[in-house]
Scaffold this active site. Structure first.
Site, PDB file in Angstrom:
ATOM      1  N   LYS A 185       3.720   5.375  -6.382  1.00 46.36           N
ATOM      2  CA  LYS A 185       3.485   5.788  -4.994  1.00 46.36           C
ATOM      3  C   LYS A 185       3.536   4.564  -4.088  1.00 46.36           C
ATOM      4  O   LYS A 185       3.002   3.498  -4.429  1.00 46.36           O
ATOM      5  CB  LYS A 185       2.125   6.482  -4.899  1.00 46.36           C
ATOM      6  CG  LYS A 185       1.787   7.061  -3.532  1.00 46.36           C
ATOM      7  CD  LYS A 185       0.435   7.766  -3.603  1.00 46.36           C
ATOM      8  CE  LYS A 185       0.036   8.377  -2.283  1.00 46.36           C
ATOM      9  NZ  LYS A 185      -1.269   9.089  -2.355  1.00 46.36           N
ATOM     10  N   SER A 219      -1.187  13.587  -0.884  1.00 47.69           N
ATOM     11  CA  SER A 219      -0.222  12.690  -0.286  1.00 47.69           C
ATOM     12  C   SER A 219       0.751  12.086  -1.308  1.00 47.69           C
ATOM     13  O   SER A 219       1.785  11.509  -0.932  1.00 47.69           O
ATOM     14  CB  SER A 219      -0.954  11.544   0.424  1.00 47.69           C
ATOM     15  OG  SER A 219      -1.753  10.804  -0.483  1.00 47.69           O
ATOM     16  N   SER A 239      -5.148  14.192  -3.470  1.00 48.67           N
ATOM     17  CA  SER A 239      -3.727  13.819  -3.478  1.00 48.67           C
ATOM     18  C   SER A 239      -3.124  13.716  -4.861  1.00 48.67           C
ATOM     19  O   SER A 239      -1.893  13.658  -4.991  1.00 48.67           O
ATOM     20  CB  SER A 239      -3.553  12.476  -2.750  1.00 48.67           C
ATOM     21  OG  SER A 239      -3.937  12.596  -1.398  1.00 48.67           O
TER      22      SER A 239
END
Length: 592
Positions: free
Chosen positions: A73, A147, A171
């Site tokens: 990420k 996210s 997330s």
């Protein structure tokens, strides 16, 4: 291609694949899926060369993650690659990798690049990115969840074996549910946050997306360990429980929220999932979800937004227009709470924490939907804050209450979209939650992500703090001495057979009648046995009560494993009757 760790390592050992060949194939696959907007940066040959060179002289036998591809990420540092956190104006290039990334690379894993996210990890939708909305792996009209959007989609599409995300408000769980993955939200502090752009620093966790429990278990072991560079890093004793007869807490029906989800039937799918957990041996307990729901509302309606503002306050002051409007709208509210507001919220949280602890005393683990609905991208864009708030109903409270969580696939809607649930337990119950997830997925027979492949489940590992113990006679389920196990908190893991190299004997004496099992060099047979999970603290008293000529040694199983179990000293067999032909103690007793 099967990207599980076991399959890749088998291919490497057989010489039919090399890590460099695999990387070439996967980069082509990433390019083919470019419309999903899952990636920010894909490493080129020059960047990958030193990472692949590290594997020279090694093999799957020397590195646990040898040649295993993963994604990162883009709020987690990878040395030499820009970290954007979803905002180009914020980007910088780190000289060193985040601790979690460095540990994976040291274990042999190969990063392929950085994935998209909701800007500054503020969102559960996956649409808040200047690179465009990240699209779901099953239907590009639907949100991927966020996210950690790109990290989940990359795994689901078979572009990497696993990926790193982060999880402050859900997330690492919502994207797992929407893309049919395992999502590990570890205990806060268990995995280092050093080298990760903070969202709410006191609550942040790295998270893990994986296709199957075996891979998740292997990767979790690599990520574990206190990090002196992270002041929030910590360790603790494992919290465990049984795999059958455990108390499964589910929200009261009146407190379940599905946000107008009639077309997808999440309510029905959750009811079905709860019933299937009960069929696997869970004792259902309906719990008051009110303290958890109120805690969830504190995360964005309380002063914890000040942590998000703190993380990027320089950018907010100097270049507020560098943020997407919805992100700026949310984070700029973090400048408003006063110190008094903060303490008011902390006191309320402490009260809610006490209420939640009282609820959790009546259960071993909680089960909730990972999300109450799955929205189309256009629906989220029409009401971005409302839809995001709804997605956090079952997730936002977990880190505030210092709990561990494990998102797992559960079913599919009539439209072919995944539905997932989350197992939630106290801090440091991570391995226990994974054992329950393993047990669940072993019978669910669901595909791995969107790959179409199915996981070949092995036996459920004994949870932490427990030791597998093989029994072959009077300690078998329902037989006279089985209470010596159950009264010590032991539970049955599996019924199986030994390797075909044992003979079974009925020993003299009794009651109760007892068998003795001995390994032989030839003329042996496979003997029916059970394996029980015994708490480490209780094993000593159990072993102390075993009478001669019986004892505990290592027993070989039919699948090649060796576990601790009952064996017999040779002199005890001199007056015993050979009953090997019965294949097990129960069959012998039936013959009597």
């Amino acid at each position: 291609m099967d990207l599980s760790i076991a399959a890749l390592h088998a291919a490497y050992r057989d010489g039919v694949l090399t890590p460099a060949d695999l990387v070439t194939q996967l980069r082509a696959r990433i390019q083919a899926h470019a419309a999903h907007n899952a990636w920010v940066t894909v490493l080129d040959d020059e960047a990958l060369a030193p990472l692949l060179a590290r594997l020279a002289g090694h093999s799957p036998d020397t590195l646990p993650l040898y040649g295993v591809p993963f994604a990162i990420k883009d709020n987690i540092d990878l040395a030499g690659v820009p970290t954007t956190a979803g905002c180009e104006a914020f980007a910088s290039t780190p000289g060193t990798s985040a601790t979690v990334v460095a540990r994976l690379i040291q274990a042999g894993a190969v990063p392929l690049g950085k994935t998209t996210l909701d800007q500054f990890a503020t969102g559960l939708v996956g649409t808040r990115s200047p690179w465009g909305a990240c699209r779901n792996a099953f239907d590009p009209a639907y949100i991927s969840g966020g996210s950690s959007a790109g990290s989940a989609v990359a795994v689901a599409l078979g572009e990497v074996t696993f990926s790193l995300g982060t999880d402050t408000a859900g997330s690492g769980r919502v994207p797992a549910a929407f893309n049919n993955l395992i999502g590990v939200k570890p205990t806060r502090g268990r995995w280092s946050t050093h080298g990760i752009v903070p969202a709410c620093r006191s609550l942040d966790c790295p998270s893990l997306f994986a296709l199957n429990p075996d891979d998740a278990r292997c990767i979790m072991a690599v990520l574990d360990g206190v990090d002196c560079k992270d002041p929030f890093s910590r360790a603790g004793p494992p919290v465990s429980g049984p795999l059958t007869g455990y108390r499964l807490g589910v929200p009261l029906p009146a407190q379940r929220r599905f946000f107008g989800d009639a077309p997808q039937h999440y309510a029905r799918l959750f009811d079905d999932t709860v019933a299937r957990f009960a069929a696997l041996g869970a004792e259902l307990v309906e719990i008051d979800f009110a303290p958890f729901a109120e805690t969830a509302s504190l995360l964005y309606d309380g002063p914890w937004l000040a942590e998000r503002y703190h993380a990027i306050r320089t950018l907010m002051t100097r270049q507020p227009d560098a943020l997407l409007p919805v992100t700026r709208e949310i984070i700029e509210r973090g400048a408003l709470p006063s110190a008094v507001d903060t303490f008011d919220a902390m006191y309320r949280l402490q009260s809610l924490r006490a209420q939640a602890q009282r609820v959790m005393r009546d259960v071993d683990v909680m089960l909730v939907p990972s999300a109450g609905a799955h929205f189309r991208i256009d629906a989220v864009q029409a009401a971005p804050v409302q839809r995001n708030t709804e997605l956090g109903y079952y997730t936002n409270f977990v880190n505030l209450l210092d709990m561990a969580a494990m998102a797992v696939p559960a079913a599919f809607t009539d439209d072919g979209l995944p539905f997932g649930v989350t197992l939630i337990g106290p801090a440091f119950s991570d391995e226990y939650l994974l054992a329950l997830a393993h047990q669940w997925l072993a019978q669910a027979d669901l595909p791995c992500g969107a790959t179409g492949r199915h996981w070949q489940a092995g036996p459920v590992p004994s949870p932490p703090g427990r030791i597998p113990l093989l029994v072959c006679g009077a300690h078998l389920s329902g037989l006279p001495l089985n209470t010596q196990l159950t009264e010590r908190g032991a539970f049955l893991l599996e019924s199986t057979h030994t390797a075909p190299c044992y003979r079974l004997y009925a020993l003299a004496g009794g009651p109760p009648l007892r068998p003795g099992m001995a390994r032989v060099s030839d003329g042996g047979a496979a003997i029916e046995v059970e394996i029980w999970s015994v708490p480490e603290a209780a094993l000593g008293s159990f072993v102390a009560g075993i009478p001669a000529p019986l004892g505990i040694g290592k027993v070989a199983l039919a699948d090649g494993r060796r576990v601790s179990g009952f064996i017999c000293e040779p002199q005890g067999l001199e007056t015993a009757t050979d009953i090997t032909a019965f294949g097990g103690w129960r069959s012998y007793l039936a013959s009597l």
